[in-house]
Design an enzyme around this catalytic site. Sequence first.
Site, PDB file in Angstrom:
ATOM      1  N   HIS A  39       0.810  -1.222   0.000  1.00  0.00           N
ATOM      2  CA  HIS A  39       0.000   0.000   0.000  1.00  0.00           C
ATOM      3  C   HIS A  39       0.843   1.271   0.000  1.00  0.00           C
ATOM      4  O   HIS A  39       0.397   2.309   0.499  1.00  0.00           O
ATOM      5  CB  HIS A  39      -0.933   0.000   1.215  1.00  0.00           C
ATOM      6  CG  HIS A  39      -2.048  -0.993   1.104  1.00  0.00           C
ATOM      7  ND1 HIS A  39      -3.011  -0.931   0.122  1.00  0.00           N
ATOM      8  CD2 HIS A  39      -2.337  -2.092   1.854  1.00  0.00           C
ATOM      9  CE1 HIS A  39      -3.859  -1.945   0.273  1.00  0.00           C
ATOM     10  NE2 HIS A  39      -3.473  -2.658   1.301  1.00  0.00           N
ATOM     11  N   GLN A 142      -1.878 -13.663   4.692  1.00  0.00           N
ATOM     12  CA  GLN A 142      -2.907 -12.795   5.242  1.00  0.00           C
ATOM     13  C   GLN A 142      -4.281 -13.339   4.841  1.00  0.00           C
ATOM     14  O   GLN A 142      -4.544 -13.573   3.664  1.00  0.00           O
ATOM     15  CB  GLN A 142      -2.737 -11.358   4.735  1.00  0.00           C
ATOM     16  CG  GLN A 142      -1.449 -10.722   5.204  1.00  0.00           C
ATOM     17  CD  GLN A 142      -1.334  -9.256   4.830  1.00  0.00           C
ATOM     18  OE1 GLN A 142      -0.289  -8.653   5.025  1.00  0.00           O
ATOM     19  NE2 GLN A 142      -2.397  -8.662   4.298  1.00  0.00           N
TER      20      GLN A 142
END
Length: 247
Positions: A39, A142
């Site tokens: 990100h 994740q």
Amino acid sequence: MSDVLPAQALGTWVKLSSPTTVEIMAHAGFDFVVVDLEHTLLDLGTAQTMISLARASGLAPLVRVPDHAASTIQRVLDAGAAGVLVPHVDTAEQADALARACRFPPHGTRGAGSTGHAGRWGRLPRADYVRYGNEQVLCIPQLESAQAVREARAIAAVPGVDAVFLGAADLAMDVGRSDVSDLLAAARAAAGDAGVPVGSAAGSPSAASAALDAGDAFVICTNDASMLAAAAADTVAAIRRGSTATS
């Protein structure tokens, strides 16, 4: 995980491009940092500098890679990362491919690159370089979707998966609601059944404390950019209040 992270380890995301951030987090007392390549616009060169500085500062350097590419994982591990967090892992098959990308043959498919940081530029004995890569590098998928929660036990049971990380924000986006506590509890239980530690993210110190008290093995609390933004806003607000009170 104890060889890489202490029990109830506390870390933070690194999103700013200055490596100085890593040293600041070390002095603050964090156990690890996660250099975020998913990100942010951070590149691999900056990530390598951050990894080196983290190790020199006594922090365990983890990296969140942007995708499932084995080539990215290999370059990050060659740069000396203590492990990788991999986003959006929904199946055991995906987890197996990622775990194999982290390990050397016969346990995986990672190529040897012992002339880099991870091999101390060729000075680390090959057996030690391979042993470290196969036994101590952390592979952490994740879980960020309803499918991932359904597959959590199978993902956690994949050989070479060292922990799972619960991505509550993306999970909430996937299922279309903000309250995902039941799904997170199910994922935690599934990982526990597989004997695999769980990590999570927290947006505040109180939330991080609650996660550790609930038994999470590691927690990533807020990030460098948000901490700077909050401190800056608090500083300005305090000055304005003080100026108004004395005028």
